[in-house]
Design an enzyme around this catalytic site. Sequence first.
Site, PDB file in Angstrom:
ATOM      1  N   SER A 251      -2.326  -8.110   3.190  1.00 58.10           N
ATOM      2  CA  SER A 251      -2.897  -7.991   4.542  1.00 58.10           C
ATOM      3  C   SER A 251      -3.247  -9.380   5.074  1.00 58.10           C
ATOM      4  O   SER A 251      -3.214  -9.626   6.275  1.00 58.10           O
ATOM      5  CB  SER A 251      -4.162  -7.129   4.512  1.00 58.10           C
ATOM      6  OG  SER A 251      -3.876  -5.875   3.955  1.00 58.10           O
TER       7      SER A 251
ATOM      8  N   HIS B 155       0.840  -1.208   0.000  1.00 56.02           N
ATOM      9  CA  HIS B 155       0.000   0.000   0.000  1.00 56.02           C
ATOM     10  C   HIS B 155       0.871   1.254   0.000  1.00 56.02           C
ATOM     11  O   HIS B 155       0.588   2.224  -0.706  1.00 56.02           O
ATOM     12  CB  HIS B 155      -0.867   0.054   1.260  1.00 56.02           C
ATOM     13  CG  HIS B 155      -1.836  -1.075   1.411  1.00 56.02           C
ATOM     14  ND1 HIS B 155      -1.771  -1.978   2.435  1.00 56.02           N
ATOM     15  CD2 HIS B 155      -2.905  -1.436   0.659  1.00 56.02           C
ATOM     16  CE1 HIS B 155      -2.766  -2.847   2.330  1.00 56.02           C
ATOM     17  NE2 HIS B 155      -3.469  -2.549   1.263  1.00 56.02           N
TER      18      HIS B 155
HETATM   19  P1  AMP Z   1      -6.266  -3.907  -0.583  1.00 56.19           P
HETATM   20  O1  AMP Z   1      -6.151  -3.109   0.665  1.00 56.19           O
HETATM   21  O2  AMP Z   1      -5.803  -5.317  -0.440  1.00 56.19           O
HETATM   22  O3  AMP Z   1      -7.612  -3.773  -1.256  1.00 56.19           O
HETATM   23  O4  AMP Z   1      -5.239  -3.256  -1.601  1.00 56.19           O
HETATM   24  C1  AMP Z   1      -5.294  -1.898  -1.940  1.00 56.19           C
HETATM   25  C2  AMP Z   1      -4.373  -1.636  -3.100  1.00 56.19           C
HETATM   26  O5  AMP Z   1      -3.044  -2.013  -2.743  1.00 56.19           O
HETATM   27  C3  AMP Z   1      -4.741  -2.457  -4.358  1.00 56.19           C
HETATM   28  O6  AMP Z   1      -4.562  -1.648  -5.512  1.00 56.19           O
HETATM   29  C4  AMP Z   1      -3.746  -3.572  -4.316  1.00 56.19           C
HETATM   30  O7  AMP Z   1      -3.442  -4.109  -5.589  1.00 56.19           O
HETATM   31  C5  AMP Z   1      -2.528  -2.877  -3.736  1.00 56.19           C
HETATM   32  N1  AMP Z   1      -1.603  -3.857  -3.149  1.00 56.19           N
HETATM   33  C6  AMP Z   1      -1.882  -4.782  -2.210  1.00 56.19           C
HETATM   34  N2  AMP Z   1      -0.784  -5.545  -1.964  1.00 56.19           N
HETATM   35  C7  AMP Z   1       0.182  -5.093  -2.792  1.00 56.19           C
HETATM   36  C8  AMP Z   1       1.538  -5.467  -3.042  1.00 56.19           C
HETATM   37  N3  AMP Z   1       2.125  -6.465  -2.387  1.00 56.19           N
HETATM   38  N4  AMP Z   1       2.229  -4.774  -3.961  1.00 56.19           N
HETATM   39  C9  AMP Z   1       1.656  -3.743  -4.643  1.00 56.19           C
HETATM   40  N5  AMP Z   1       0.387  -3.352  -4.465  1.00 56.19           N
HETATM   41  C10 AMP Z   1      -0.337  -4.007  -3.549  1.00 56.19           C
END
Ligand code: AMP
Length: 285
Positions: free
Chosen positions: A186, A37
């Site tokens: 997460s 994030h």
């Molecule tokens: P989430 O909180 O899981 O919905 O993720 C929010 C944003 O963070 C989304 O655009 C995900 O693709 C990005 N994201 C989550 N994990 C990663 C990671 N390891 N590397 C890059 N972006 C991430």
Amino acid sequence: MEVCRQINEVREFVKEQKREGQEVGFVPTMGYLHQGHLSLMKEARKDNDIVVVSIFVNPTQFEPDEDYEEYPRDLERDLKLAAEVGVDLVFAPEVEEVYSTQSLTTVQVADLSDRLCGESRPNHFTGVCTIVSKLFNIVGPDRAYFGQKDAQQVLIIKRLVKDLNFEIEIVTVPIAREKDGLAISSRNKYLNESEREAALVLYNSLQLAKKLIIAGEKNAEIIKTKIVERIKGEPLAELDYVEIVDQNTLASLSEVKNKVLIALAVYIGQTRLIDNIMLEVETEC
Ligand code: AMP
């Protein structure tokens, strides 16, 4: 850093910034922030005058039997981390603020949403597209940042923006990984010590596929079989899917060529993890 709970407050803040000619970058998240994030936020910080982050565990993108209730949440810690990377505003609404009435409208990107993760999570991408559309309308950013970790999601959001004429540039940020290669998520929090070790099988099997392709293997079935074998070799892992597809259409490939996405989802114990790699494979004339 401003912290807003209400839609109106966010609108007011952004309107004021826009009046002053500021450009706004937006990073939607479900919180429990990690380096993945933060890499999106840092990228947004570079390109924009103002960075807005949303922290909202969106109930409509979870299937009924999934982990909505247990999904990790720690707003206090998230606010600290967001402030450290220079975020200007965090929007952290309650569910009732976002879905205040019995809403009748959803946003669905056909076809692309049915493939890969859509097969085992049939409502997921409609939930994602609906919340992202709502957030785009609330924040009104110039640019929005998404992680390559969710490759299918990025493709669907790009299509959504094109089809619904949102005037927003979608920026894709590479996958942030732990030192040993595990994609940061997460949900890694759910893993115990032996599961954490087993979870490496996602990255390792993708690396194996990459090696095979570099060595000249073009047959997608053979590559998939090798990935499946590698995953079967890990007792704590159970494959949900592995697909070798065209990066732009998500159509299955029998021959590995041009812009290829290898994407997989694997259960490690009860925890469903995803990972992928993108490759550009030259075709012989
Ligand atoms: P989430 O909180 O899981 O919905 O993720 C929010 C944003 O963070 C989304 O655009 C995900 O693709 C990005 N994201 C989550 N994990 C990663 C990671 N390891 N590397 C890059 N972006 C991430």
